[in-house]
Design a protein around this motif. Structure first.
Motif, mmCIF file in Angstrom:
data_model
loop_
_atom_site.group_PDB
_atom_site.id
_atom_site.type_symbol
_atom_site.label_atom_id
_atom_site.label_comp_id
_atom_site.label_asym_id
_atom_site.label_seq_id
_atom_site.Cartn_x
_atom_site.Cartn_y
_atom_site.Cartn_z
ATOM 1 N N GLY A 1 103.531 -38.530 40.005
ATOM 2 C CA GLY A 1 104.026 -37.707 41.104
ATOM 3 C C GLY A 1 105.518 -37.860 41.305
ATOM 4 O O GLY A 1 106.176 -38.692 40.674
ATOM 5 N N THR B 1 102.270 -38.945 45.787
ATOM 6 C CA THR B 1 100.901 -39.241 45.375
ATOM 7 C C THR B 1 100.028 -39.556 46.593
ATOM 8 O O THR B 1 98.853 -39.160 46.636
ATOM 9 C CB THR B 1 100.846 -40.410 44.361
ATOM 10 O OG1 THR B 1 101.405 -41.583 44.940
ATOM 11 C CG2 THR B 1 101.586 -40.066 43.086
ATOM 12 N N GLN C 1 99.462 -30.500 43.352
ATOM 13 C CA GLN C 1 100.819 -30.653 42.826
ATOM 14 C C GLN C 1 101.256 -29.405 42.074
ATOM 15 O O GLN C 1 102.433 -29.017 42.117
ATOM 16 C CB GLN C 1 100.875 -31.892 41.916
ATOM 17 C CG GLN C 1 102.277 -32.369 41.606
ATOM 18 C CD GLN C 1 102.278 -33.815 41.126
ATOM 19 O OE1 GLN C 1 101.871 -34.715 41.846
ATOM 20 N NE2 GLN C 1 102.726 -34.044 39.910
#
Length: 402
Positions: free
Chosen positions: A101, A107, A269
């Motif tokens: 991430g 994350t 994401q």
């Protein structure tokens, strides 16, 4: 309600700006105006990123690795993460059980958005890292804060955990070594917590190990999975390169856990940042795969500073400070000092916010009040700065408290 407030979502109105970043920004503004501010608020190592890591980033640029990468991270970095978990922690993860991430914070953010619903509860031991509670609230969950003060070494007790778990509990967040306290759970303490968690199969566990390598005691590092391997199918291990390799600005964090949760984090994401910066990923791969000797001088310096800072604080009127097991923070109990300053009229109210304001405005030292971490009456300093800065800052604090 003002027109401006009407425009904003209830979600964003429920949270606050990161206090550490806000105080750091205010201190930087004062410094730019010419004031002799010493900033002890920011949580980042004062060492440069090791040269071999910077060289890897430069080589990546020269090789043209400046394009999009897979959302969850380049294969070379994910392999390095899998290898790190296997060799350092004894955990076996497949490539589809790992995600990279944009910093550790993303994350955690993605994890909470992936698993939490409105009405879910998240158990967070306090003192806690400033963002845990707010991230839970963004995911429309309820943070359940459990006070773990200096009297119990800033650690969650099994009885407290058992009492807090109910049918709505979805997630427990553990952080060892801790930001802000530096507290580190022993293997036996983790086994006792693990025994409680194993009785409640509906509860997920997140272990934030970002300060794993900032080890001030030399004792072997353990997290909850070392103590309770039976939790693996509902445990997410969070880590990153920011602290161990002095790579805060590179923004690379990573997580490992059950494939379905990691995939959900990847989907989130893909709709937010997409991949982490390509160049930073190649640098992080070099950090994890290269020699780990670069960590040792940094940690040695932190140990020296830590001993100095804790001894100084314990000699000051109204402060009590525990030795930490890891990270680069001291977290003194200042309740008596606050009371003393309030009674003598030096601060406007008996709060840690008033103490922090007094130290910044009158004595040019920037630190973070404990209430930002869910612990009123304490404060946090980072000793990730030079010994000269620490001596001068602590001289100023001692003068302010006397």
């Amino acid at each position: 309600m003002s027109d401006a407030a009407n425009v904003l979502s209830a979600r964003v109105l429920s949270i606050k700006e990161s206090p550490t970043l806000a105080i750091t920004a205010k201190a930087a503004k004062y410094k730019a105006e010419g004031r002799p501010i010493i900033g002890l608020a920011a949580g980042e190592p004062d060492f440069d990123t090791p040269q071999h890591i910077k060289d890897a980033a430069k080589a990546a640029i020269d090789a043209g690795y400046t394009k999009y990468t897979p959302v969850s991270g380049i294969p070379a970095l994910k392999k390095a993460i899998v290898h790190k978990f296997n060799t350092e922690n004894g955990f076996d993860y497949a490539m589809n059980e790992v995600i990279v991430g944009v910093g550790g914070k993303q994350t955690i953010f993605n994890l909470c958005l992936a698993v939490l619903n409105a009405g879910d509860e998240v158990i967070i031991p306090a003192p806690y890292w400033v963002s845990y509670a707010d991230i839970a609230m963004v995911a429309e969950a309820k943070p359940v804060i459990i006070e773990c003060g200096i009297e119990q070494g800033f650690k969650l007790l099994p009885a407290q955990l058992e009492a807090a778990i109910n049918a709505n509990t979805k997630l427990v967040i553990l952080n060892s070594p801790s930001n802000p306290t530096g507290a580190v759970y022993t293997l036996d303490e983790l086994k006792a917590l693990g025994a409680v968690l194993l009785k409640h199969p509906h509860v997920l566990v997140a272990t934030d190990d970002m300060y794993e390598h900032v080890n001030l005691t030399g004792e072997k590092f353990n997290n909850i999975l070392n103590a309770a391997p039976g939790l693996k199918n509902r445990c997410i291990v969070l880590n990153g390169v920011s602290k161990a390799y002095s790579m805060t600005g590179w923004r690379i964090g990573y997580a490992a856990g059950p494939a379905n949760i990691i995939k959900a984090m990847e989907i989130l994401q893909s709709q937010s940042t997409s991949n982490p910066t390509s160049i930073s990923q190649y640098a992080a791969e070099a950090a994890l795969s290269g020699s780990q000797e670069c960590i040792k001088p940094m940690v040695a310096a932190f140990r020296d500073r830590h001993t100095y800072v804790v001894n100084r604080f314990n000699a000051m009127p109204g402060l009590s400070c525990l030795m930490a097991g890891g990270a680069f923070y001291a977290f003194p109990d200042a309740r008596q000092a606050i009371s003393n300053l309030y009674q003598t009229g030096k601060i406007k109210d008996a709060s840690d916010m008033a103490l922090a304001e007094y130290l910044l405005e009158q004595h040019n030292v920037a630190l973070v009040p404990g209430s930002a971490f869910g612990a009123e009456g304490y404060f946090r300093i980072s000793f990730a700065t030079s010994m000269d800065n620490l001596r001068e800052a602590l001289d100023r604090i001692e003068k302010a408290l006397s």
